[in-house]
Scaffold this motif. Sequence first.
Motif, short mmCIF file in Angstrom:
data_model
loop_
_atom_site.label_atom_id
_atom_site.label_comp_id
_atom_site.label_asym_id
_atom_site.label_seq_id
_atom_site.Cartn_x
_atom_site.Cartn_y
_atom_site.Cartn_z
N UNK A 156 0.67 -1.09 -0.23
CA UNK A 156 0.09 -0.10 -0.07
C UNK A 156 0.99 1.25 0.03
N UNK A 157 1.80 1.37 0.96
CA UNK A 157 2.76 2.51 1.07
C UNK A 157 4.20 2.16 1.13
N UNK A 158 4.84 2.50 0.22
CA UNK A 158 6.37 2.58 0.24
C UNK A 158 7.08 3.70 0.69
N UNK A 159 7.79 3.47 1.75
CA UNK A 159 8.92 4.47 2.23
C UNK A 159 10.37 4.14 1.73
N UNK A 160 10.88 4.88 0.61
CA UNK A 160 12.15 4.71 -0.04
C UNK A 160 13.04 5.79 0.13
N UNK A 161 14.38 5.57 0.30
CA UNK A 161 15.46 6.38 0.18
C UNK A 161 15.56 7.07 -1.05
N UNK A 162 15.68 8.32 -1.20
CA UNK A 162 15.98 8.83 -2.57
C UNK A 162 17.18 9.85 -2.45
N UNK A 169 19.38 6.67 -5.22
CA UNK A 169 19.14 7.79 -5.57
C UNK A 169 17.63 7.94 -6.14
N UNK A 170 17.32 9.39 -6.64
CA UNK A 170 15.99 9.39 -7.25
C UNK A 170 15.68 8.59 -8.50
N UNK A 192 18.96 16.03 4.38
CA UNK A 192 19.56 15.80 5.91
C UNK A 192 20.79 16.62 5.80
N UNK A 193 21.49 16.43 5.01
CA UNK A 193 22.75 16.97 4.97
C UNK A 193 23.24 16.89 3.23
N UNK A 194 24.28 18.05 3.13
CA UNK A 194 24.37 18.10 1.64
C UNK A 194 24.87 17.02 0.89
N UNK A 195 25.41 15.98 1.34
CA UNK A 195 25.62 14.78 0.16
C UNK A 195 24.50 14.28 -0.23
N UNK A 196 23.47 14.45 0.49
CA UNK A 196 21.91 13.86 -0.04
C UNK A 196 21.07 14.85 -0.29
N UNK A 197 21.54 15.93 -0.72
CA UNK A 197 20.45 16.89 -1.37
C UNK A 197 19.80 16.30 -2.64
N UNK A 198 18.54 16.68 -2.63
CA UNK A 198 17.75 16.27 -3.97
C UNK A 198 16.59 17.13 -4.03
N UNK A 203 11.57 14.91 -8.31
CA UNK A 203 11.21 13.27 -7.93
C UNK A 203 9.79 13.12 -7.99
N UNK A 204 8.90 13.97 -7.47
CA UNK A 204 7.62 13.53 -7.43
C UNK A 204 7.10 13.90 -8.86
#
Length: 226
Positions: A156-162, A169-170, A192-198, A203-204
Amino acid sequence: MTTLTALGHSCFQIETGDHTILIDPFLTDNPQATVKPDDVNPDFIVISHGHGDHIGDAVDIAKRSGAQVIANFEIVNWLGNQGVENSHPQHLGGGFTHPFGHLKLTIAHHGSGLPDGSYGGNPAGLLFTIEGKKIYHAGDTGLFYDMKLIGDAGIDVALLPIGDNFTMGPEDSLKAIEFLSPKQVIPMHYNTWPPIEQNVDAWAEAVKSQTSAEPVVLAANESLEI
Ligand code: NI
Ligand code: MN
């Protein structure tokens, strides 16, 4: 009715009529978190892997609230050494019916070392079945083809790292959505921090145009009724 609330990074809270489940309780030092460890009162804490941005405040919250901590066997042992006595070990591929519903640990391709360097076993994804709904928290992971098998459960709902860099990544998340075919997908572990800015809006848009899932972007403290 089940309510899923984002608390920042990969920390989420699930509230059922009877239970509160806190996932990856990283609040102190979490730039996205607006609630403090003393503000949460879970009766269960579920941890995907041993990294500090996931195990977070688990020890303090577990000791204060008495919540039962569910994680892999190695993490549960480590928590026991920190004085956390109420715990339930599981491991990859294993499911168990808890008072709140069913939880199965699924594979994740990542690390799981604990903050003090102790061995934290293998990282996990978390497949919940709560009040008939399937909620998949992927933990930290790269893309893997066996997500197709997890998707067979009917998510129903997936929580995915992007966020990329430490996890998928995206672009890879779009492939993951294809494999999992969830009804709704929530991004996590980004900005959360610069290396994982998206760019989460981009994406949406990509999720809308390239997959059959509905993207649901939750800022900290925003909720989704499931
Ligand atoms: Ni990690
Ligand atoms: Mn992480």
